[in-house]
Design an enzyme around this catalytic site. Sequence first.
Site, PDB file in Angstrom:
ATOM      1  N   LYS A 112       0.818  -1.219   0.000  1.00 22.69           N
ATOM      2  CA  LYS A 112       0.000   0.000   0.000  1.00 22.69           C
ATOM      3  C   LYS A 112       0.848   1.264   0.000  1.00 22.69           C
ATOM      4  O   LYS A 112       0.468   2.276  -0.577  1.00 22.69           O
ATOM      5  CB  LYS A 112      -0.965   0.013   1.187  1.00 22.69           C
ATOM      6  CG  LYS A 112      -2.100  -0.961   1.013  1.00 22.69           C
ATOM      7  CD  LYS A 112      -3.290  -0.603   1.889  1.00 22.69           C
ATOM      8  CE  LYS A 112      -4.479  -1.491   1.561  1.00 22.69           C
ATOM      9  NZ  LYS A 112      -5.525  -1.451   2.563  1.00 22.69           N
ATOM     10  N   LYS A 196      -4.728  -9.749  -7.043  1.00 15.00           N
ATOM     11  CA  LYS A 196      -5.952  -9.809  -6.246  1.00 15.00           C
ATOM     12  C   LYS A 196      -7.035  -8.874  -6.823  1.00 15.00           C
ATOM     13  O   LYS A 196      -6.706  -7.775  -7.255  1.00 15.00           O
ATOM     14  CB  LYS A 196      -5.578  -9.367  -4.823  1.00 15.00           C
ATOM     15  CG  LYS A 196      -6.649  -9.501  -3.805  1.00 15.00           C
ATOM     16  CD  LYS A 196      -6.154  -9.063  -2.429  1.00 15.00           C
ATOM     17  CE  LYS A 196      -6.191  -7.555  -2.258  1.00 15.00           C
ATOM     18  NZ  LYS A 196      -6.082  -7.088  -0.869  1.00 15.00           N
ATOM     19  N   LYS A 199     -10.397  -3.115  -4.625  1.00 11.36           N
ATOM     20  CA  LYS A 199     -11.093  -1.834  -4.795  1.00 11.36           C
ATOM     21  C   LYS A 199     -10.175  -0.776  -5.381  1.00 11.36           C
ATOM     22  O   LYS A 199     -10.609   0.160  -6.032  1.00 11.36           O
ATOM     23  CB  LYS A 199     -11.556  -1.287  -3.444  1.00 11.36           C
ATOM     24  CG  LYS A 199     -12.522  -2.128  -2.690  1.00 11.36           C
ATOM     25  CD  LYS A 199     -12.774  -1.546  -1.301  1.00 11.36           C
ATOM     26  CE  LYS A 199     -12.780  -2.649  -0.263  1.00 11.36           C
ATOM     27  NZ  LYS A 199     -13.134  -2.229   1.086  1.00 11.36           N
TER      28      LYS A 199
HETATM   29  P1  TYM Z   1     -10.862  -5.100   3.462  1.00  6.07           P
HETATM   30  O1  TYM Z   1     -11.835  -4.024   3.729  1.00  6.07           O
HETATM   31  O2  TYM Z   1      -9.729  -4.859   2.523  1.00  6.07           O
HETATM   32  O3  TYM Z   1     -11.618  -6.380   2.932  1.00  6.07           O
HETATM   33  C1  TYM Z   1     -12.749  -6.900   3.612  1.00  6.07           C
HETATM   34  C2  TYM Z   1     -12.733  -8.420   3.552  1.00  6.07           C
HETATM   35  O4  TYM Z   1     -12.723  -8.842   2.184  1.00  6.07           O
HETATM   36  C3  TYM Z   1     -11.657  -9.754   1.958  1.00  6.07           C
HETATM   37  N1  TYM Z   1     -11.160  -9.572   0.579  1.00  6.07           N
HETATM   38  C4  TYM Z   1     -11.002 -10.578  -0.288  1.00  6.07           C
HETATM   39  N2  TYM Z   1     -11.207 -11.913  -0.163  1.00  6.07           N
HETATM   40  C5  TYM Z   1     -10.950 -12.679  -1.250  1.00  6.07           C
HETATM   41  N3  TYM Z   1     -10.499 -12.175  -2.444  1.00  6.07           N
HETATM   42  C6  TYM Z   1     -10.279 -10.854  -2.600  1.00  6.07           C
HETATM   43  N4  TYM Z   1      -9.848 -10.371  -3.757  1.00  6.07           N
HETATM   44  C7  TYM Z   1     -10.531  -9.983  -1.480  1.00  6.07           C
HETATM   45  N5  TYM Z   1     -10.417  -8.646  -1.292  1.00  6.07           N
HETATM   46  C8  TYM Z   1     -10.809  -8.414  -0.014  1.00  6.07           C
HETATM   47  C9  TYM Z   1     -10.592  -9.377   2.984  1.00  6.07           C
HETATM   48  O5  TYM Z   1      -9.723 -10.448   3.238  1.00  6.07           O
HETATM   49  C10 TYM Z   1     -11.446  -9.018   4.193  1.00  6.07           C
HETATM   50  O6  TYM Z   1     -11.788 -10.192   4.913  1.00  6.07           O
HETATM   51  N6  TYM Z   1      -7.886  -5.264   7.452  1.00  6.07           N
HETATM   52  C11 TYM Z   1      -9.180  -5.639   6.957  1.00  6.07           C
HETATM   53  C12 TYM Z   1     -10.305  -5.061   7.774  1.00  6.07           C
HETATM   54  C13 TYM Z   1     -10.251  -5.323   9.243  1.00  6.07           C
HETATM   55  C14 TYM Z   1     -10.499  -6.559   9.881  1.00  6.07           C
HETATM   56  C15 TYM Z   1     -10.388  -6.284  11.280  1.00  6.07           C
HETATM   57  C16 TYM Z   1     -10.764  -7.832   9.420  1.00  6.07           C
HETATM   58  C17 TYM Z   1     -10.024  -4.392  10.221  1.00  6.07           C
HETATM   59  N7  TYM Z   1     -10.093  -4.966  11.435  1.00  6.07           N
HETATM   60  C18 TYM Z   1     -10.546  -7.299  12.218  1.00  6.07           C
HETATM   61  C19 TYM Z   1     -10.935  -8.845  10.372  1.00  6.07           C
HETATM   62  C20 TYM Z   1     -10.828  -8.572  11.737  1.00  6.07           C
HETATM   63  C21 TYM Z   1      -9.316  -5.126   5.548  1.00  6.07           C
HETATM   64  O7  TYM Z   1      -8.672  -4.212   5.137  1.00  6.07           O
HETATM   65  O8  TYM Z   1     -10.296  -5.699   4.842  1.00  6.07           O
END
Ligand code: TYM
Length: 333
Positions: A112, A196, A199
């Site tokens: 990032k 991947k 967004k």
């Molecule tokens: P974020 O907002 O990037 O994504 C949300 C969830 O979607 C999953 N994800 C994917 N899974 C499969 N293939 C993909 N291409 C893909 N893109 C996104 C992510 O793995 C996630 O589960 N750090 C986390 C948010 C967070 C969180 C937490 C998660 C903050 N605190 C505590 C679990 C527990 C994040 O940025 O997700």
Amino acid sequence: MKKKIFSGVQPTGNLHLGNYLGAIKNFVALQEGNDCVYCVVDLHAITIKQDPKLLKSNTLETIATFLASGLDAKKNIIFNQSSVSAHSEFAWILNCVSRIGWMNRMTQFKEKAGNNKENASVGLYVYPTLMAADILLYDSTHVPVGDDQKQHLELTRDIAQKFNNDFNCDGFITVPEPLIQKEFSRIMSLKDGTKKMSKSDPSSQSIISLNDDKENIVSKIKKAKTDSLPLPSTKVELKDRPEAGNLLGIYSNLSENKIEKTLTEFKGKNFSYLKDQLSALIIEKICPIGEEIKKLLNDKNYLISVLNKGTERADLISSIKLKKIHEKMGFLS
Ligand code: TYM
């Protein structure tokens, strides 16, 4: 046994098929018989510059997506992170427990921050300690996420164990287990099967957004990258064919079938046949969610009432845990 589930999604807009298949669909399955907390992590979103107006509407859209996907606002605690102050307070404590060397190994920061690390926010660097705080405050036993969050969860486990060691309180902080799908836990870009689905991808053609209409879905799947061979019959053959693997994986996941069954269904066929079937399946499963999101967004007061109720419940649980944490630390509060 009942699991204690916690997971979070950033309100950065445009939630896509990767978020749904990697995370939100599993949140829905887990709500039966478990105690679940699902959080819109707006404090994580601001580690990268956000337009405040958009952040507000994206937060509501993320809540609408949770509900439209089938999460029950009564059964689960659904709230936004910034409204429960224990998250940031505990994150600070965990900043002091975590080691710089651990942070330096985080690949998501490297990706990032890109080439200009000096200019990345300090928040982006300590992002994983806030994530650990989210999870550990609720004594969570299981955390459903996509494969890209695996390293952050391993770090969360290390932080939990170090806290218990440092303050001589074995078992006080629960060490959580990740819940990551065994197969196709990372949905890939439609334009490059080695990247991947994300967004932040500049090409909207690389993602299926949960808001895409039928025409968009058909057109994006039609233009998805392929290779020149007929579809294979075994998993081994998928190793060197990332685009075939991704499209077949999405099909398997959405149809709730094992990849072996999907391979049998499509073996020897050409990509255009798979694309027709896949578009129809995505339209069947995803378009109703998109339509429900639109409907829910017309009733902002309802969405805010869901957040307020969730905040109240999350605040209660987390403030009790934070008080106990303060005692362990020796704070006179
Ligand atoms: P974020 O907002 O990037 O994504 C949300 C969830 O979607 C999953 N994800 C994917 N899974 C499969 N293939 C993909 N291409 C893909 N893109 C996104 C992510 O793995 C996630 O589960 N750090 C986390 C948010 C967070 C969180 C937490 C998660 C903050 N605190 C505590 C679990 C527990 C994040 O940025 O997700």
